[in-house]
Design a protein around this motif. Structure first.
Motif, PDB file in Angstrom:
ATOM      1  N   GLN A   1      -4.658 -12.877   7.782  1.00  0.00           N
ATOM      2  CA  GLN A   1      -4.120 -11.667   7.144  1.00  0.00           C
ATOM      3  C   GLN A   1      -3.235 -10.955   8.148  1.00  0.00           C
ATOM      4  O   GLN A   1      -3.516 -10.983   9.348  1.00  0.00           O
ATOM      5  CB  GLN A   1      -5.249 -10.730   6.737  1.00  0.00           C
ATOM      6  CG  GLN A   1      -6.174 -11.354   5.724  1.00  0.00           C
ATOM      7  CD  GLN A   1      -7.192 -10.347   5.194  1.00  0.00           C
ATOM      8  OE1 GLN A   1      -6.987  -9.142   5.286  1.00  0.00           O
ATOM      9  NE2 GLN A   1      -8.274 -10.846   4.643  1.00  0.00           N
ATOM     10  N   GLU A   2      -2.196 -10.310   7.657  1.00  0.00           N
ATOM     11  CA  GLU A   2      -1.278  -9.622   8.561  1.00  0.00           C
ATOM     12  C   GLU A   2      -0.614  -8.489   7.774  1.00  0.00           C
ATOM     13  O   GLU A   2      -0.362  -8.634   6.566  1.00  0.00           O
ATOM     14  CB  GLU A   2      -0.225 -10.638   9.019  1.00  0.00           C
ATOM     15  CG  GLU A   2       0.630 -10.219  10.157  1.00  0.00           C
ATOM     16  CD  GLU A   2       0.108 -10.633  11.534  1.00  0.00           C
ATOM     17  OE1 GLU A   2      -0.527 -11.698  11.657  1.00  0.00           O
ATOM     18  OE2 GLU A   2       0.345  -9.858  12.474  1.00  0.00           O
ATOM     19  N   ALA A   3      -0.284  -7.407   8.450  1.00  0.00           N
ATOM     20  CA  ALA A   3       0.417  -6.291   7.790  1.00  0.00           C
ATOM     21  C   ALA A   3       1.872  -6.279   8.231  1.00  0.00           C
ATOM     22  O   ALA A   3       2.181  -6.518   9.406  1.00  0.00           O
ATOM     23  CB  ALA A   3      -0.251  -4.974   8.154  1.00  0.00           C
TER      24      ALA A   3
ATOM     25  N   THR B   1       0.828  -1.213   0.000  1.00  0.00           N
ATOM     26  CA  THR B   1       0.000   0.000   0.000  1.00  0.00           C
ATOM     27  C   THR B   1       0.861   1.262   0.000  1.00  0.00           C
ATOM     28  O   THR B   1       0.346   2.367   0.028  1.00  0.00           O
ATOM     29  CB  THR B   1      -0.907   0.040   1.246  1.00  0.00           C
ATOM     30  OG1 THR B   1      -0.065   0.118   2.397  1.00  0.00           O
ATOM     31  CG2 THR B   1      -1.808  -1.176   1.329  1.00  0.00           C
TER      32      THR B   1
ATOM     33  N   GLU C   1       2.724  -0.027   4.040  1.00  0.00           N
ATOM     34  CA  GLU C   1       2.917  -1.376   4.589  1.00  0.00           C
ATOM     35  C   GLU C   1       2.563  -2.394   3.514  1.00  0.00           C
ATOM     36  O   GLU C   1       2.089  -2.024   2.430  1.00  0.00           O
ATOM     37  CB  GLU C   1       2.051  -1.588   5.838  1.00  0.00           C
ATOM     38  CG  GLU C   1       0.571  -1.444   5.569  1.00  0.00           C
ATOM     39  CD  GLU C   1      -0.281  -1.566   6.836  1.00  0.00           C
ATOM     40  OE1 GLU C   1       0.251  -1.496   7.952  1.00  0.00           O
ATOM     41  OE2 GLU C   1      -1.501  -1.735   6.676  1.00  0.00           O
TER      42      GLU C   1
ATOM     43  N   GLU D   1       0.176  -5.648   2.930  1.00  0.00           N
ATOM     44  CA  GLU D   1      -0.907  -6.462   3.492  1.00  0.00           C
ATOM     45  C   GLU D   1      -0.802  -7.851   2.879  1.00  0.00           C
ATOM     46  O   GLU D   1      -0.918  -8.018   1.666  1.00  0.00           O
ATOM     47  CB  GLU D   1      -2.266  -5.834   3.166  1.00  0.00           C
ATOM     48  CG  GLU D   1      -2.488  -4.531   3.919  1.00  0.00           C
ATOM     49  CD  GLU D   1      -3.699  -3.735   3.417  1.00  0.00           C
ATOM     50  OE1 GLU D   1      -4.343  -4.190   2.439  1.00  0.00           O
ATOM     51  OE2 GLU D   1      -3.953  -2.670   3.987  1.00  0.00           O
TER      52      GLU D   1
END
Ligand code: FAD
Length: 379
Positions: free
Chosen positions: A144-146, A131, A134, A136
């Motif tokens: 899901q994790e950033a 993005t 970060e 994603e």
């Protein structure tokens, strides 16, 4: 910073340790259901050993492996061509340490665990979106994790390289394959021995007091696929020209020997290796022919230097550029020289044999000395 390391091979495990040493948060995902590596050997020249020292595992690897300085080149009947003593290392560091890949992996996994790294097996990225601020990540288990940064050490067939940089940077098959097998070490084998014949090479490396590892480099057109049950017969046939140690080994090979076959391919991704906050390192960025025994060393150096650069001052983009600028010249030299050795050894003909042997006697020490001085300098 919170980082995702994709791939728990040599480079990925090294990166997890190096990043934790600098105080970063690290997750590691590995696509395999559990840790598995070929039960053959691997050599670490002094520069690779310095990276292992930085990761805090040098003594363990030296304790389990076999240290040596010399490489002896012979013809297919065991007549000496030239013997070289490596100029790498020094008082505090052996020139080379070879050990079993299984032992190396166990040591690196234990080091990662000591640094509270949890390796998640049977899991990888399903997709990722950078993005700008970060990344994603959606994993194959649906979570899901950033992350601030994703570093993919996902090997020579790197899916991440393919996604980021396209199929034009897929690895290219060299036209040569290599059979490998671990065997008992004869007492006289106290360094690398390379037996060169026209069109085939046999190499031997001590791995411990008890064991050694043999590798046979041989041409194979791209369409040839060997079935594992045929390995021993194909290997015996490819080793037909040899007498001396390789001849004795050939005559004693059985179908119960754990023979491994790999194709030799290489890839050198031009810079940049990062697109925004996602990048590829280790074999994913620069897999080479194994002729300098430097592939894993380059991946380990990537791991250590990445952590150093990320811990320095500057914007993230500046720190990543600094990392790439430091790493590309070493990766390129290793790649070019390894490929050059492979092609020149396999290109020997009956007509060029005499001149090649003379050239090795006259120039090999000086040529290898130059390469070793470059590699022995700080990564
Ligand atoms: C015949 C041969 C002999 C060699 N001998 C030597 C030697 O003596 N010394 C030396 O230094 N080097 C040697 N090498 C090279 C060395 O093995 C590699 O350079 C080194 O393993 C590269 O480490 P890596 O972590 O980049 O990749 P790898 O060790 O290949 O690890 C990649 C990891 O990523 C995982 N992975 C793949 N895809 C995904 C995905 N989508 N998601 C998550 N995980 C994924 C894989 O399962 C694997 O565990 C040799 C290579 C060959 C072929």
């Amino acid at each position: 910073m919170k980082l995702l390391v994709v791939g728990a091979g040599i480079g990925g495990l090294g990166a997890a340790v190096a990043l934790r040493q600098q105080g970063f948060d690290v997750d590691v995902v590995e696509i395999k259901q559990e840790f598995s590596v070929y039960g053959v050997g691997i050599n670490h020249p002094a520069n690779s050993l310095r990276a292992l020292r930085s990761l805090g595992v040098l003594d363990e690897t030296l304790g389990i492996g076999y240290q040596f300085r010399n490489t002896t080149f012979l013809d297919e009947q065991g007549e000496l061509i030239v013997r070289l003593d490596s100029a790498m290392g020094g008082d505090d560091m052996p020139a080379n340490n070879a050990l079993s890949r299984l032992d190396l992996h166990r040591i690196l996994i234990a080091a990662a665990e000591r640094h509270d790294v949890k390796i998640q097996y049977g899991k990888t990225m399903r997709s990722f979106t950078d993005t700008g601020g970060e990344v994603e990540v959606v994993f194959t288990d649906g979570r899901q994790e950033a992350y601030d940064l994703v570093v993919a050490f996902d090997g020579i067939k790197s899916p991440t390289r393919h996604i980021l940089f396209g199929p034009e940077h897929d690895a290219v098959y060299s036209g040569f394959g290599v059979f490998r097998v671990t065997l008992p070490r004869p007492d006289f084998l106290d360094g690398t021995r390379v037996y060169q014949a026209v069109g085939v090479k046999a190499g031997f490396l001590p791995l411990s007091v008890d064991s050694m590892y043999m590798f046979i480099v041989t041409p194979d057109p791209a369409h040839v696929i060997h079935r594992p049950e045929d390995f021993v017969d194909v290997l015996r046939e490819r080793m037909a020209p040899f007498g001396s140690l390789p001849g004795e080994v050939r005559d004693s090979l059985t179908s119960s020997d754990d023979i491994v076959y790999s194709r030799i391919s290489d890839v050198l991704l031009p810079l940049p290796w990062f697109r925004g906050r996602v990048g590829v390192l280790g074999d994913a960025a620069h897999a080479c022919a194994p002729h300098l025994t430097q592939g894993a060393g380059m991946a380990l150096e990537d791991a250590v230097v990445l952590a150093e650069c990320l811990a320095a001052d500057g914007t993230l983009a500046e720190r990543l550029r600094a990392f790439e600028q430091r790493r590309y010249p070493r990766a390129k030299l290793v790649q070019d020289v390894s490929r050059g050795i492979l092609e020149s050894e396999m290109g020997i003909t009956e007509a060029t044999w005499g001149a090649t042997v003379q050239g090795m006697r006259d120039h090999l020490a000086e040529q290898m000395g130059g390469i070793e001085r470059f590699l022995d300098a700080p990564a």
